[in-house]
Write an enzyme that holds these catalytic residues in place. Sequence first.
Site, short mmCIF file in Angstrom:
data_model
loop_
_atom_site.label_atom_id
_atom_site.label_comp_id
_atom_site.label_asym_id
_atom_site.label_seq_id
_atom_site.Cartn_x
_atom_site.Cartn_y
_atom_site.Cartn_z
N SER A 97 0.80 -1.23 0.00
CA SER A 97 0.00 0.00 0.00
C SER A 97 0.84 1.28 0.00
O SER A 97 0.32 2.35 -0.32
CB SER A 97 -0.94 0.01 1.21
OG SER A 97 -0.22 0.18 2.42
N LYS B 31 0.63 4.87 6.81
CA LYS B 31 0.10 5.70 5.72
C LYS B 31 0.76 7.07 5.77
O LYS B 31 1.48 7.41 6.70
CB LYS B 31 -1.42 5.86 5.82
CG LYS B 31 -2.20 4.55 5.92
CD LYS B 31 -2.11 3.72 4.65
CE LYS B 31 -2.86 2.38 4.82
NZ LYS B 31 -2.66 1.48 3.65
#
Length: 294
Positions: A150, A191
Amino acid sequence: MSTDETPEIPRTPDGPPPPPAPGTAVLRRRPWLAALLSLVATGLGQVYNGQWRKGLLFFFTEFGLGVVLYLSMGTFAGVVAAGAVLAAINLAAPVEAYLSARRLGAISPGRWNRGWVYVLAVAVSLASGAALQAGMGATLYEAYKAPSASMLPTLQVGDHFMAEVLSPADPVRRGDVVTFLEAESGKRFVKRVVGLPGETVSIEAQRVSVDGRPLDEPYAAHDKAGQDLPGRDRMDPVALGPDEYFCMGDNREHSYDSRWLGPVARGRMLARALYVYLPGPSADRWSRLGASLR
């Protein structure tokens, strides 16, 4: 000429040993055992050789360098330099103990040459290491491993990276790569922060805008250009609260992030990523060693 029963007692770096009292045992020092003891607990081989002052010097030097190592983890160069010096001390202690044992040949055992002293020294060594980890390691820095794709290309799958632990007072800035706990599952995510408290984040044609202005995101990667999937490639404006952040993965079409999880509360943020200290398996693996994640 000395024999196994009555060897000559030489001078030691800690000073000449006192002459043995009548009937006092004189024992040979085994070099391999002296080295092994200093591998088990730094400085213990020197204590075995009757040189307890030297043993304490090695122990406190190692402990001090351990503190320096934790304080140096903010940069890759710092941790490499401090780690190299610490490794040198950990190697020097058993080598010195081995050579000293060969030079001494034998000693008259002192009050430090007791089994319980050796056991206590090992216990103190283990306890000091654990205390250092608990007192500094858990409050300053944490090591993580990238579990998924990701965050490509910034983080490859399997990358081990160092992160500084965030205290409640530490500022979080746009562009920071952070780890946080997902509210419902309690899973840890890594993230990038794209939206700050009080801002409004929206997405149109895969382009992120904050307060109506498109962001410059050189780190963002797209492999499905031109698609227009609701929620992923376009998103209605989301207003962030006074303690909320909008976080997204760099690999935009393959990241489960604030587009679905919602904003991340500051209290759920754990750490800020600093650098890759052990790259995962990839074609350019070692070229990414020490790569900055700031």
